[in-house]
Design an enzyme around this catalytic site. Sequence first.
Site, PDB file in Angstrom:
ATOM      1  N   GLU A 142       0.864  -1.203   0.000  1.00  0.00           N
ATOM      2  CA  GLU A 142       0.000   0.000   0.000  1.00  0.00           C
ATOM      3  C   GLU A 142       0.897   1.249   0.000  1.00  0.00           C
ATOM      4  OE1 GLU A 142      -1.628   0.741   3.919  1.00  0.00           O
ATOM      5  OE2 GLU A 142      -3.395   1.758   3.105  1.00  0.00           O
ATOM      6  N   ASN A 165      -7.029   6.235  -1.870  1.00  0.00           N
ATOM      7  CA  ASN A 165      -5.940   5.298  -1.582  1.00  0.00           C
ATOM      8  C   ASN A 165      -6.152   4.126  -2.539  1.00  0.00           C
ATOM      9  OD1 ASN A 165      -4.167   3.418  -0.525  1.00  0.00           O
ATOM     10  ND2 ASN A 165      -4.634   3.899   1.610  1.00  0.00           N
ATOM     11  N   LYS A 198      -9.418   1.955  -1.881  1.00  0.00           N
ATOM     12  CA  LYS A 198      -9.643   1.423  -0.534  1.00  0.00           C
ATOM     13  C   LYS A 198     -10.998   1.861   0.032  1.00  0.00           C
ATOM     14  CE  LYS A 198      -7.086   1.252   3.893  1.00  0.00           C
ATOM     15  NZ  LYS A 198      -5.793   1.654   4.499  1.00  0.00           N
ATOM     16  N   GLU A 240      -5.983   8.957   7.458  1.00  0.00           N
ATOM     17  CA  GLU A 240      -6.531   8.462   6.181  1.00  0.00           C
ATOM     18  C   GLU A 240      -7.904   9.061   5.893  1.00  0.00           C
ATOM     19  OE1 GLU A 240      -5.910   4.518   4.516  1.00  0.00           O
ATOM     20  OE2 GLU A 240      -4.955   3.983   6.400  1.00  0.00           O
ATOM     21  N   CYS A 290      -4.860  -2.992   2.863  1.00  0.00           N
ATOM     22  CA  CYS A 290      -4.568  -2.915   4.293  1.00  0.00           C
ATOM     23  C   CYS A 290      -5.768  -3.216   5.195  1.00  0.00           C
ATOM     24  CB  CYS A 290      -3.946  -1.562   4.627  1.00  0.00           C
ATOM     25  SG  CYS A 290      -3.113  -1.618   6.226  1.00  0.00           S
ATOM     26  N   ASN A 348       0.312  -1.205   5.385  1.00  0.00           N
ATOM     27  CA  ASN A 348       1.244  -0.454   6.244  1.00  0.00           C
ATOM     28  C   ASN A 348       0.645  -0.530   7.632  1.00  0.00           C
ATOM     29  OD1 ASN A 348       3.261   1.668   4.759  1.00  0.00           O
ATOM     30  ND2 ASN A 348       1.431   1.351   3.511  1.00  0.00           N
TER      31      ASN A 348
HETATM   32  N1  CDV Z   1      -2.975   1.409   6.634  1.00  0.00           N
HETATM   33  C1  CDV Z   1      -3.917   0.787   7.392  1.00  0.00           C
HETATM   34  O1  CDV Z   1      -5.044   0.583   6.956  1.00  0.00           O
HETATM   35  N2  CDV Z   1      -3.548   0.414   8.630  1.00  0.00           N
HETATM   36  C2  CDV Z   1      -4.450  -0.166   9.583  1.00  0.00           C
HETATM   37  C3  CDV Z   1      -4.018   0.176  10.998  1.00  0.00           C
HETATM   38  C4  CDV Z   1      -4.151   1.617  11.255  1.00  0.00           C
HETATM   39  C5  CDV Z   1      -4.819  -0.571  12.022  1.00  0.00           C
HETATM   40  C6  CDV Z   1      -4.521  -1.678   9.458  1.00  0.00           C
HETATM   41  O2  CDV Z   1      -5.639  -2.223   9.519  1.00  0.00           O
HETATM   42  O3  CDV Z   1      -3.495  -2.344   9.393  1.00  0.00           O
END
Ligand code: CDV
Length: 332
Positions: A48, A116, A133, A152, A183, A208
């Site tokens: 990501e 994103n 996303k 975000e 993510c 991430n």
């Molecule tokens: N980049 C993300 O979406 N990170 C989230 C963190 C913040 C919990 C994740 O679900 O990994």
Amino acid sequence: MTARSITVAAAQLGPIQKAEPRKVAVERMVRLMERAHRRGVELVVFPELALTTFFPRHYHADITEADHWFETTMPSNQTAPLFAAAHKYGIGFHLGYAEIAHEPDETGTVQKRRFNTSILVNPDGDIVLKYRKVHLPGHAAFDPGRKVQHLEKRYFEVGNLGFPVVRAAMGDLAGINMGMLICNDRRWPEAWRVLGLQSVELVLLGYNTPSLNMEAGGFEAHHLRVFHSHLSIQAGCYQNACFAVATAKAGTEDGCELFGHSIIVNPQGEIIAMATSWDDELITADCNLDMCTLGRTTIFAFDKHRRPEAYARITAQVGAVEPPIWTKQAAE
Ligand code: CDV
């Protein structure tokens, strides 16, 4: 009968510091693509927001000051080397990045919109799938209570493309059903199921994730962060009879630790490859897509066993409601 097989790689990236230009990040990625080619890889998955630091940890009062973290065209001069490497080595790639698009909003007015985003690119340089996303974690306003911001919800709109799956040629195969999550999406079974309902065979996923839960009111042990990530991906693969390549950004970035642990998972929910460093690292696996058949023709034969009439709450409701209180009188 020959197996439908593809060799895939998760190209984990070590940290990209705030001052590191895209050129350096792209050079690192091209080196990983060269390495992938030497190992016979046909599809490489990057994380990501792979071109820059994870910038939602940095607050800008004026959102346009964050525009330099975004891509307005794809490919661009700076990302062209990735497309050239894909062509040279005959491999596809998945890339996560911050996207600015000038598109109509829900009223039909063209607006500057920020997402994103991730794309799947074939060796010819065609973008065969784009995803934005849906599950944006964090907050929209500066939070003075947090050591590290997670903005975000400030910088991105909720993705407006749903969870698309495409059947496209990749590697030696004339068609593979491929979809994407980004993510936080990996933690939501609804997202996996929407992909599963389109017969997805291979899910491409970048992330991430900080080693510490910055929101935790109470204690959350370090190792549980990795456990929950793997648990979600392994369950998603098992319950939807698909493979996943889940690629992390890892290590200490702008003073914030990201836990890495990129994995490749098969339709049985087993981890078949895992990164062990917090650096640029390539992990690879041969994925026999015929393995998807067992789950989808037995326990998870959706057409035989799903009961959507009992799932109405899934789409009718966002938050949880309290159940009725049991009383003896009501039960009688
Ligand atoms: N980049 C993300 O979406 N990170 C989230 C963190 C913040 C919990 C994740 O679900 O990994």
